[in-house]
Motif scaffolding. Structure first.
Motif, PDB file in Angstrom:
ATOM      1  N   UNK A 169      20.519 -86.175  92.000  1.00 40.06           N
ATOM      2  CA  UNK A 169      20.463 -84.713  91.988  1.00 40.06           C
ATOM      3  C   UNK A 169      21.374 -84.131  90.911  1.00 40.06           C
ATOM      4  N   UNK A 170      22.519 -84.752  90.688  1.00 41.16           N
ATOM      5  CA  UNK A 170      23.410 -84.318  89.615  1.00 41.16           C
ATOM      6  C   UNK A 170      22.711 -84.481  88.259  1.00 41.16           C
ATOM      7  N   UNK A 171      22.038 -85.611  88.069  1.00 37.46           N
ATOM      8  CA  UNK A 171      21.298 -85.851  86.824  1.00 37.46           C
ATOM      9  C   UNK A 171      20.214 -84.789  86.639  1.00 37.46           C
ATOM     10  N   UNK A 172      19.537 -84.446  87.721  1.00 40.18           N
ATOM     11  CA  UNK A 172      18.488 -83.421  87.636  1.00 40.18           C
ATOM     12  C   UNK A 172      19.082 -82.066  87.273  1.00 40.18           C
ATOM     13  N   UNK A 173      20.226 -81.727  87.869  1.00 37.96           N
ATOM     14  CA  UNK A 173      20.872 -80.455  87.531  1.00 37.96           C
ATOM     15  C   UNK A 173      21.260 -80.425  86.053  1.00 37.96           C
ATOM     16  N   UNK A 207      20.257 -78.469  80.664  1.00 37.11           N
ATOM     17  CA  UNK A 207      19.919 -78.738  79.262  1.00 37.11           C
ATOM     18  C   UNK A 207      18.656 -77.996  78.850  1.00 37.11           C
ATOM     19  N   UNK A 208      17.648 -77.991  79.706  1.00 35.36           N
ATOM     20  CA  UNK A 208      16.407 -77.272  79.405  1.00 35.36           C
ATOM     21  C   UNK A 208      16.671 -75.775  79.275  1.00 35.36           C
ATOM     22  N   UNK A 209      17.485 -75.231  80.195  1.00 36.93           N
ATOM     23  CA  UNK A 209      17.811 -73.813  80.151  1.00 36.93           C
ATOM     24  C   UNK A 209      18.560 -73.468  78.860  1.00 36.93           C
ATOM     25  N   UNK A 210      19.536 -74.300  78.520  1.00 38.68           N
ATOM     26  CA  UNK A 210      20.314 -74.057  77.307  1.00 38.68           C
ATOM     27  C   UNK A 210      19.448 -74.195  76.055  1.00 38.68           C
ATOM     28  N   UNK A 211      18.528 -75.154  76.062  1.00 37.41           N
ATOM     29  CA  UNK A 211      17.620 -75.318  74.922  1.00 37.41           C
ATOM     30  C   UNK A 211      16.753 -74.076  74.750  1.00 37.41           C
ATOM     31  N   UNK A 212      16.246 -73.529  75.859  1.00 38.31           N
ATOM     32  CA  UNK A 212      15.447 -72.305  75.775  1.00 38.31           C
ATOM     33  C   UNK A 212      16.279 -71.150  75.221  1.00 38.31           C
ATOM     34  N   UNK A 213      17.535 -71.043  75.676  1.00 38.88           N
ATOM     35  CA  UNK A 213      18.410 -69.989  75.166  1.00 38.88           C
ATOM     36  C   UNK A 213      18.643 -70.158  73.664  1.00 38.88           C
ATOM     37  N   UNK A 214      18.901 -71.397  73.243  1.00 35.59           N
ATOM     38  CA  UNK A 214      19.121 -71.657  71.818  1.00 35.59           C
ATOM     39  C   UNK A 214      17.872 -71.339  70.997  1.00 35.59           C
TER      40      UNK A 214
END
Length: 188
Positions: free
Chosen positions: A114-118, A123-130
């Motif tokens: 679950x930690x890996x999934x978070x 990372x996906x959220x930050x990539x979208x922001x970038x």
């Protein structure tokens, strides 16, 4: 979490342990029922027995990966072997538990997955922001380039307009200085 096991005792034991540890847990008695539940609700993790009639854990894993590639699946089996663990991991299992396992072992594996999934979600959220910021910077860069070009054209036009009268005045002054302009009268 979705717990999938054809043995009712095992399902209920896992449900009780995980619920007491603060997890929201649903159970399914087989792979087909698990797929129905996955269609109806989002889960953070699937914990499935590997050996079940009809739709076994490996096939459930394949179908989950095909439908929701980001959903981690942890497989459990009482028939643990290195080859079955390797096969599960090759098929995309997030981890593998050999029955019987201790409560702490289960919790460590689930916490790790679950930690890996978070982390992956972050990372996906930050990539979208970038990507959004990069698009904004590219748009602003294009706008600045257009403004620069407009300013450059303006300066070229204005300097040409100023240059022409100044050149005439300079040339006339030079003629005056050299005495080639003739006599200058006050009316001029």
């Amino acid at each position: 979490l979705l717990v999938v096991d054809d043995e009712a005792i095992q399902r209920e034991m896992l449900h009780g342990i995980l619920t007491r540890c603060g997890y929201e847990v649903d159970v399914a008695e087989n792979g087909a029922r698990a797929l129905e539940r996955l269609e109806a609700k989002d889960y953070d993790l699937v914990l499935s027995d590997q050996r079940m009639p009809a739709l076994d854990g490996i096939e459930l894993l394949r179908q989950v990966r095909a439908r929701r590639p980001d959903l981690p699946v942890v497989l459990m089996t009482a028939y643990g072997s290195v080859s079955s663990a390797v096969e599960a991991m090759k098929q995309g299992a997030a981890d593998y538990l050999s029955k019987p396992f201790e409560k702490d072992e289960l919790l460590v594996v689930l916490d790790k997955v679950l930690h890996q999934r978070r982390l992956e979600d972050e990372n996906k959220r930050m990539l979208k922001e970038l990507q959004a910021k990069n698009e904004m910077l590219e748009k602003n860069s294009r706008h600045l380039a257009e403004m620069y070009e407009t300013a450059h054209q303006f300066v070229d036009n204005v300097s040409h307009e100023f240059r022409t009268p100044l050149t005439v005045i300079k040339e006339f002054t030079s003629l005056l200085h050299d005495g080639l302009a003739g006599e200058v009268k006050a009316e001029q």
